[in-house]
Write a protein that holds these residues in place. Structure first.
Motif, PDB file in Angstrom:
ATOM      1  N   TYR A 160     -14.011 -36.322  25.497  1.00 34.07           N
ATOM      2  CA  TYR A 160     -14.503 -36.941  24.267  1.00 34.07           C
ATOM      3  C   TYR A 160     -14.833 -35.874  23.223  1.00 34.07           C
ATOM      4  CZ  TYR A 160     -14.800 -41.703  26.110  1.00 34.07           C
ATOM      5  OH  TYR A 160     -14.500 -42.939  26.608  1.00 34.07           O
ATOM      6  N   TYR A 161     -15.435 -34.773  23.669  1.00 32.76           N
ATOM      7  CA  TYR A 161     -15.751 -33.698  22.736  1.00 32.76           C
ATOM      8  C   TYR A 161     -14.480 -33.177  22.075  1.00 32.76           C
ATOM      9  CZ  TYR A 161     -16.596 -28.971  21.099  1.00 32.76           C
ATOM     10  OH  TYR A 161     -16.618 -27.826  20.334  1.00 32.76           O
ATOM     11  N   SER A 162     -13.425 -32.946  22.858  1.00 32.50           N
ATOM     12  CA  SER A 162     -12.177 -32.426  22.308  1.00 32.50           C
ATOM     13  C   SER A 162     -11.575 -33.389  21.291  1.00 32.50           C
ATOM     14  CB  SER A 162     -11.173 -32.158  23.423  1.00 32.50           C
ATOM     15  OG  SER A 162     -11.492 -30.982  24.114  1.00 32.50           O
ATOM     16  N   SER A 163     -11.701 -34.693  21.549  1.00 32.24           N
ATOM     17  CA  SER A 163     -11.109 -35.668  20.632  1.00 32.24           C
ATOM     18  C   SER A 163     -11.734 -35.564  19.247  1.00 32.24           C
ATOM     19  CB  SER A 163     -11.272 -37.085  21.190  1.00 32.24           C
ATOM     20  OG  SER A 163     -12.624 -37.501  21.164  1.00 32.24           O
ATOM     21  N   PHE A 164     -13.009 -35.160  19.186  1.00 35.17           N
ATOM     22  CA  PHE A 164     -13.667 -34.975  17.889  1.00 35.17           C
ATOM     23  C   PHE A 164     -13.487 -33.556  17.343  1.00 35.17           C
ATOM     24  CE2 PHE A 164     -16.223 -38.439  19.803  1.00 35.17           C
ATOM     25  CZ  PHE A 164     -16.022 -39.403  18.826  1.00 35.17           C
ATOM     26  N   ALA A 165     -13.464 -32.574  18.248  1.00 31.54           N
ATOM     27  CA  ALA A 165     -13.434 -31.174  17.814  1.00 31.54           C
ATOM     28  C   ALA A 165     -12.061 -30.725  17.344  1.00 31.54           C
ATOM     29  CB  ALA A 165     -13.906 -30.268  18.953  1.00 31.54           C
ATOM     30  N   LEU A 166     -10.993 -31.190  17.997  1.00 31.82           N
ATOM     31  CA  LEU A 166      -9.651 -30.708  17.664  1.00 31.82           C
ATOM     32  C   LEU A 166      -9.263 -30.933  16.202  1.00 31.82           C
ATOM     33  CD1 LEU A 166      -7.681 -31.642  20.904  1.00 31.82           C
ATOM     34  CD2 LEU A 166      -8.099 -29.346  20.031  1.00 31.82           C
ATOM     35  N   PRO A 167      -9.497 -32.124  15.632  1.00 31.15           N
ATOM     36  CA  PRO A 167      -9.118 -32.304  14.226  1.00 31.15           C
ATOM     37  C   PRO A 167      -9.917 -31.420  13.274  1.00 31.15           C
ATOM     38  CG  PRO A 167      -9.468 -34.428  15.308  1.00 31.15           C
ATOM     39  CD  PRO A 167      -9.995 -33.374  16.226  1.00 31.15           C
TER      40      PRO A 167
END
Length: 427
Positions: A160-167
């Protein structure tokens, strides 16, 4: 966070910071799971090279998982966890500064493997700490909390963190941010965790140290029930690791979209996190062995088959397939009391017993995908599903032979009956 509030949920306040530390550390370790391979492919690696990178990483994790139990006793849990932190940080620094920018496998493989050595030493050493600290009647619950923290960070919050952090950050900065989580995790689990009751074993010579390290393997033969526990632990997550190889393609052939499958897969692991704790409570009351056999082995066999037959019969029925995935994730978690059961069979060598279980956990990352690679060409998807179901039934049969000493079984039975007498029913 006081003792009263935490106590209602089966967690001792002295270990609360340790659980939080494991959760944070595993977020840092797991944030790249869902996208790193595709990123590497987009930047020059072949599928075979990417597979080799992750295979060696898995081998390193399996070795570290085995070593973690005995090292936690030789060095003490805090020092073993600190060693794990150091390996993870060193591997990350070189992997990100030299490995990925050059896409040189000769650098990427050993440095990424250091991360694979690091996280089991950190997390599983804390698990050994728990097996010594928690009283027997609450051990299943304590271990359930550990797996909530471990799986919640690795499989749920990291993704979940990556889904927000990547963009926002992009791939490289997201990878660098892992160090923030692992350092925070180390502060909570190593520095702020309050229990100081565990001391490392004392050895007179280096030969004694190596002899004790060898018990991480030899105990499986000296105490065959511990060895059976290692086999059961290998089967426990083999299916889950194998599913990711072939189920996505199967589900999309049925008619699910990629997003729907990812949501179903996410629900599977979210259910697993929640039920890690629930089965810890139930195992302490109903009995560790019964919980593993019926809800773990038999339950996983049923819902492994359901993950194939529900969409095969009903088509891309999202809710029905989602429910099957949630039930499978819950049943995988029903193996949680295995750690309590096996360490109770070796009270003087809990670290060595945990090493056998941890080795099983590492080997499952190999066994699951290997089954797919060997058999899917000859027996197809349905055949592989039935192989996994058969293995889960085998694990239930093997668990039947992992019996506690009579006095401990009597203690568990007495505890359960006392609760029944007090409440009038099982709750």
């Amino acid at each position: 966070m006081n003792q009263g509030v935490l106590g209602r949920f089966g967690m001792d306040s002295k270990m609360a910071f340790g659980y939080l530390g494991v959760l944070l550390f595993m977020i840092g370790d797991g944030l790249e799971q869902g996208w790193l391979s595709s990123y590497l492919l987009d930047n020059g690696l072949t599928i075979q090279q990417s597979a080799l990178l992750f295979s060696v990483y898995g081998l390193a994790a399996a070795i570290a998982a085995w070593l973690s139990g005995v090292l936690a006793e030789i060095l003490g849990p805090r020092k073993a966890m600190t060693l794990g932190l150091g390996l993870f940080v060193l591997g990350t620094l070189v992997f990100l500064t030299i490995g990925i920018p050059t896409m040189n496998l000769a650098i990427m493989i050993p440095t990424y493997s250091l991360r694979g050595l690091g996280y089991p030493l950190f997390a599983y050493s804390f698990l050994v700490w728990l097996t010594y600290y928690a009283p027997s009647k609450k051990l299943g619950t304590a271990i359930g909390w550990f797996w909530v923290a471990f799986a919640g960070g690795l499989n749920v919050l990291g993704a979940y963190y990556s889904s927000f952090a990547l963009p926002i950050l992009g791939e490289m900065k997201t990878l660098w941010s892992a160090l923030i989580f692992v350092f925070l995790g180390a502060i909570f689990a190593i520095l702020l965790n309050k229990d100081d009751s565990i001391n490392n074993k004392q050895f007179k010579t280096k030969a004694d140290v190596f002899k004790y390290m060898a018990t991480g393997i030899t105990i499986a033969f000296k105490k065959p029930k511990v060895g059976l526990g290692g086999i059961v632990r290998t089967i426990n997550t083999a299916g889950a690791y194998g599913f990711v190889v072939f189920l996505p393609a199967y589900m999309m052939d049925i008619g699910f979209t990629r997003m729907e499958w990812l949501q179903i897969y996410g629900a599977l692991w979210s259910s697993n996190v929640i039920f890690n704790l629930i089965w810890g409570f139930i195992g302490d009351k109903l009995g560790w062995r019964s919980t593993i056999m019926w809800f773990g082995g038999v339950g996983c066999a049923i819902f492994t088959a359901a993950l194939y037959y529900v969409p095969a019969v009903m088509g891309p029925n999202y809710m029905a397939t989602l429910l099957a995935a949630i039930c499978f994730g819950a049943c995988v978690a029903a193996y949680v009391p295995l750690s309590a059961l096996i360490t109770s069979l070796a009270p003087d060598n809990k670290g060595a017993a945990m090493s056998v279980l941890n080795l099983g956990a590492g080997l499952s990352t190999f066994i699951g995908p290997v089954i797919v690679g060997i058999f899917i060409g000859s027996v197809g998807t349905v055949g592989v599903i039935w192989i996994y179901s058969g293995l889960y039934l085998l694990s239930a049969i093997l668990t039947k032979f992992i019996t506690l000493p009579q006095e401990q079984e009597k203690s568990q039975s007495t505890y359960f009956n006392t609760l029944k007498d007090a409440s009038g029913s099982y709750k």
